[in-house]
Design a protein around this motif. Structure first.
Motif, PDB file in Angstrom:
ATOM      1  N   UNK A 100      54.671  33.799  41.165  1.00 15.65           N
ATOM      2  CA  UNK A 100      54.670  35.236  41.451  1.00 15.65           C
ATOM      3  C   UNK A 100      53.246  35.776  41.491  1.00 15.65           C
ATOM      4  N   UNK A 101      53.109  36.985  42.012  1.00 16.15           N
ATOM      5  CA  UNK A 101      51.780  37.589  42.109  1.00 16.15           C
ATOM      6  C   UNK A 101      51.321  38.064  40.736  1.00 16.15           C
ATOM      7  N   UNK A 102      50.046  38.374  40.642  1.00 14.34           N
ATOM      8  CA  UNK A 102      49.494  38.888  39.387  1.00 14.34           C
ATOM      9  C   UNK A 102      50.016  40.289  39.119  1.00 14.34           C
ATOM     10  N   UNK A 103      50.179  40.603  37.843  1.00  9.89           N
ATOM     11  CA  UNK A 103      50.524  41.977  37.463  1.00  9.89           C
ATOM     12  C   UNK A 103      49.297  42.863  37.632  1.00  9.89           C
ATOM     13  N   UNK A 104      49.492  44.167  37.568  1.00 10.83           N
ATOM     14  CA  UNK A 104      48.361  45.105  37.714  1.00 10.83           C
ATOM     15  C   UNK A 104      47.327  44.879  36.622  1.00 10.83           C
ATOM     16  N   UNK A 105      47.794  44.666  35.391  1.00  5.22           N
ATOM     17  CA  UNK A 105      46.863  44.430  34.281  1.00  5.22           C
ATOM     18  C   UNK A 105      46.078  43.138  34.487  1.00  5.22           C
TER      19      UNK A 105
END
Length: 380
Positions: A100-105
């Motif tokens: 999955x893609x990186x989270x905002x943090x």
């Protein structure tokens, strides 16, 4: 107003694995630099094109990245591919395509991590590599629903992402280094984190003969391209060192070139060939570079991608089929010096090697002593 620059995304098959090839006008340095900085995008020496692993979300990510810059993106080839009934058999690609893609943090943390690495004065390529592998590791944590970095998660990532994916030993060491720096950056304590670094294969460097080197230069008609290639060979430079050179680093009177902040942040002097001086002066008078000796379209240093393209074209024009890279010119410089009787300690200084052991590898490819050995078959 939308830029008329066009980027084409198209399928690229390699070993029955589909990749996304990114095609555009490679004379555009801005676009080349932007693309090379994108996560998980690599330059393929085999196909001479930027590419990345294929999945549906990846196409969308690339589309948005380029469109946000105002560039037109054409991915019609993938639409046509869906309608094609006879497709090549596709192998399972790396686990990276499932992450999955990186989270905002995490994106914010990676951005700060990149600045932290830059402040430590790591090279541009090293920063991008460490950011790339650390981003993959954080995405792997998301994939495994793990919130904390632990020795176990690092070891599992090392096994799944590197060993199972059959990544190179060099890449494995880069991954370990990148994650370790990220742990230092975040001040995270990880118990018993002791992943052993595998030993690198000891491979002999490829070397061109003197006649091949001469044919290469003769086949290069463009003055700028010829000057660059001759300089890399005649001074034993790494391509990054050559592209960082400024006009003031050239000492025509003493016949020396001052290499500043090279690998290991070391300065050194290397040779300026007497035969190159008139070519170099002619180049400077014709192109009138302002600061860097070799400049791109907007005054920035000439890019490595462009330099590799120049070298490949010259190899083709010279009819040289032996596998070679720009670094082969540096290897050839050292080997030819050794064959001419130059003391290996001086060669070490010219190349900027820390240890004489590194320079000693050229004794294994030098033919000077080998041709003096009498073959036992000759005396039968």
């Amino acid at each position: 107003m939308i830029d008329k620059t066009q980027i084409i995304l198209k399928p690229l098959w390699h070993n029955k694995i589909m990749y996304i090839a990114i095609e555009f006008d490679y004379d555009c340095d801005t676009l080349k630099n932007f693309t090379s900085d994108l996560p998980h995008v690599k330059w393929s020496k085999t196909y001479n094109i930027f590419c990345t692993h294929h999945n549906k979300s990846r196409i969308n990510e690339l589309f948005q990245c380029f469109r946000n810059q105002g560039w037109y993106v054409n991915y019609e080839a993938f639409r046509v591919l869906k309608k094609t009934k006879h497709l090549p058999e596709v192998k399972q690609t790396s686990i990276i395509n499932k992450l999955p893609i990186l989270s905002d943090d995490q994106r914010v943390s990676i951005s700060h991590f990149k600045k932290w690495l830059e402040q430590k004065r790591f090279s541009h390529n090293t920063v991008n590599t460490y950011v790339d592998v650390t981003s993959s590791f954080l995405r792997y944590l998301n994939y495994q629903n793990l919130n904390l970095i632990s020795a176990r998660s690092i070891e599992q990532f090392n096994y799944d992402f590197i060993f199972n994916a059959k990544k190179s030993i060099s890449y494995q060491n880069q991954c370990i280094s990148g994650i370790k720096h990220y742990i230092d950056f975040k001040n995270i304590e990880v118990d018993s984190f002791d992943i052993k670094r595998p030993s690198k294969d000891r491979k002999l460097p490829n070397v061109l003969s003197k006649s091949d080197v001469k044919n290469l230069f003769d086949a290069t008609k463009n003055l700028k391209h010829k000057t660059l290639l001759i300089l890399v060979y005649s001074s034993g430079l790494r391509i990054g060192e050559a592209l960082k050179l400024r006009i003031k680093d050239i000492d025509f009177e003493r016949g020396l070139i001052h290499i500043k902040s090279a690998k290991g942040k070391k300065d050194r002097y290397t040779l300026l060939s007497k035969a190159l001086i008139p070519i170099l002066k002619s180049y400077i008078n014709h192109y009138t570079p302002n600061s860097y000796l070799f400049e791109g379209r907007f005054g920035d240093p000439y890019t490595q991608v462009s330099a590799r393209q120049v070298f490949k074209k010259s190899l083709l024009n010279a009819g040289i089929k032996k596998y070679s890279t720009l670094h082969t010119l540096r290897h050839s410089f050292a080997t030819h010096l050794l064959e001419a009787g130059t003391d290996i300690r001086y060669i070490q200084e010219l190349l900027g090697h820390n240890s004489p052991k590194t320079t000693m590898i050229y004794t294994h490819v030098s033919t000077t002593k080998l041709i003096d050995i009498k073959n036992p078959f000759d005396s039968l």
